[in-house]
Design a protein around this motif. Structure first.
Motif, PDB file in Angstrom:
ATOM      1  N   TYR A   2      -3.826  -0.223  -6.232  1.00 47.43           N
ATOM      2  CA  TYR A   2      -3.837   1.799  -6.244  1.00 47.43           C
ATOM      3  C   TYR A   2      -2.316   1.937  -6.266  1.00 47.43           C
ATOM      4  O   TYR A   2      -1.921   1.705  -5.182  1.00 47.43           O
ATOM      5  CB  TYR A   2      -4.913   2.968  -5.212  1.00 47.43           C
ATOM      6  CG  TYR A   2      -6.091   2.726  -5.586  1.00 47.43           C
ATOM      7  CD1 TYR A   2      -6.791   3.360  -6.749  1.00 47.43           C
ATOM      8  CD2 TYR A   2      -6.834   1.244  -5.770  1.00 47.43           C
ATOM      9  CE1 TYR A   2      -8.360   3.338  -7.142  1.00 47.43           C
ATOM     10  CE2 TYR A   2      -7.740   1.022  -5.688  1.00 47.43           C
ATOM     11  CZ  TYR A   2      -8.839   2.044  -6.374  1.00 47.43           C
ATOM     12  OH  TYR A   2      -9.576   1.573  -7.287  1.00 47.43           O
ATOM     13  N   ASP A  50      -5.351   6.139  -1.044  1.00 50.74           N
ATOM     14  CA  ASP A  50      -5.001   5.137  -2.682  1.00 50.74           C
ATOM     15  C   ASP A  50      -5.397   6.739  -3.477  1.00 50.74           C
ATOM     16  O   ASP A  50      -6.199   7.920  -3.131  1.00 50.74           O
ATOM     17  CB  ASP A  50      -7.296   4.578  -2.907  1.00 50.74           C
ATOM     18  CG  ASP A  50      -6.310   3.818  -2.465  1.00 50.74           C
ATOM     19  OD1 ASP A  50      -5.625   3.288  -2.348  1.00 50.74           O
ATOM     20  OD2 ASP A  50      -7.334   2.807  -2.719  1.00 50.74           O
ATOM     21  N   ASP A  53      -5.526   3.630 -10.823  1.00 55.90           N
ATOM     22  CA  ASP A  53      -4.798   2.097 -10.311  1.00 55.90           C
ATOM     23  C   ASP A  53      -4.558   2.837 -11.827  1.00 55.90           C
ATOM     24  O   ASP A  53      -4.124   2.109 -12.717  1.00 55.90           O
ATOM     25  CB  ASP A  53      -5.592   1.785 -10.606  1.00 55.90           C
ATOM     26  CG  ASP A  53      -6.918   1.780 -11.501  1.00 55.90           C
ATOM     27  OD1 ASP A  53      -7.111   2.943 -11.791  1.00 55.90           O
ATOM     28  OD2 ASP A  53      -7.562   0.437 -11.511  1.00 55.90           O
ATOM     29  N   ASP A 106       0.992  -6.090  -9.355  1.00 53.40           N
ATOM     30  CA  ASP A 106       0.518  -5.435  -7.896  1.00 53.40           C
ATOM     31  C   ASP A 106       1.745  -5.249  -7.012  1.00 53.40           C
ATOM     32  O   ASP A 106       1.851  -3.840  -6.747  1.00 53.40           O
ATOM     33  CB  ASP A 106      -0.018  -6.397  -6.727  1.00 53.40           C
ATOM     34  CG  ASP A 106      -1.859  -6.557  -6.942  1.00 53.40           C
ATOM     35  OD1 ASP A 106      -2.847  -5.476  -8.001  1.00 53.40           O
ATOM     36  OD2 ASP A 106      -2.231  -7.466  -6.716  1.00 53.40           O
TER      37      ASP A 106
END
Length: 156
Positions: A2, A50, A53, A106
């Motif tokens: 995220y 968060d 994403d 990531d």
């Protein structure tokens, strides 16, 4: 993975956050400042929450430009010349994942978050106090980015 917004960032923007349609707007202001200054804050250890994403709302169509800016800043930070094709390709492979909703690995998302966090630090240094009105913030934000650009151009 995220995109994350530092919790202290929400408080700093609290007086003007109602002017934004989504929290990613706050993230964007911090991110652009981090990119402008070339300052990622790696492992800052700040508490964060968060967001999403993927690139939401109006950022969806601009997500690839933000990814390109991340690559540009990382090449600059590591002093990788564009004619060094193997290093450029390696950096792109480390950061980009086409099948991801954010187009990023990531590691790429972590770096984007690091630039946003570093940009927030720059804003804290530049502004005497947190923003109270959107109009004043935008005017001073513009001055901040111009000063960063001038300083960076002198140091290049």
């Amino acid at each position: 993975m995220y995109f994350k917004l530092r919790k202290d960032t929400r408080n700093w923007f609290s007086d003007i956050s109602k002017s934004f349609s989504i929290d990613f707007d706050i993230y964007y202001f911090c991110l652009m400042t981090g990119f402008a200054d070339g300052r990622p804050e790696i492992d800052g250890g700040h508490e964060s929450s968060d967001l999403v994403d993927y690139f939401p709302g109006q950022y969806r169509s601009r997500g690839q430009l933000l990814v390109a800016q991340l690559i540009r800043e990382e090449l600059r930070r590591f002093k990788i010349k564009l004619d060094n094709q193997s290093e450029v390709r390696r950096k792109i492979r480390d950061l980009i994942l086409a099948k991801s909703p954010s187009y990023l690995t990531d590691e790429g998302v972590k770096l984007m978050n690091a630039y946003a966090s570093g940009g927030y630090e720059v804003l804290l240094e530049y502004f005497d106090d947190r923003p109270r009105t959107l109009e004043t913030f935008i005017r001073n934000y513009h001055k901040c980015l111009n000063e960063i650009a001038e300083k960076r151009a002198k140091n290049s």
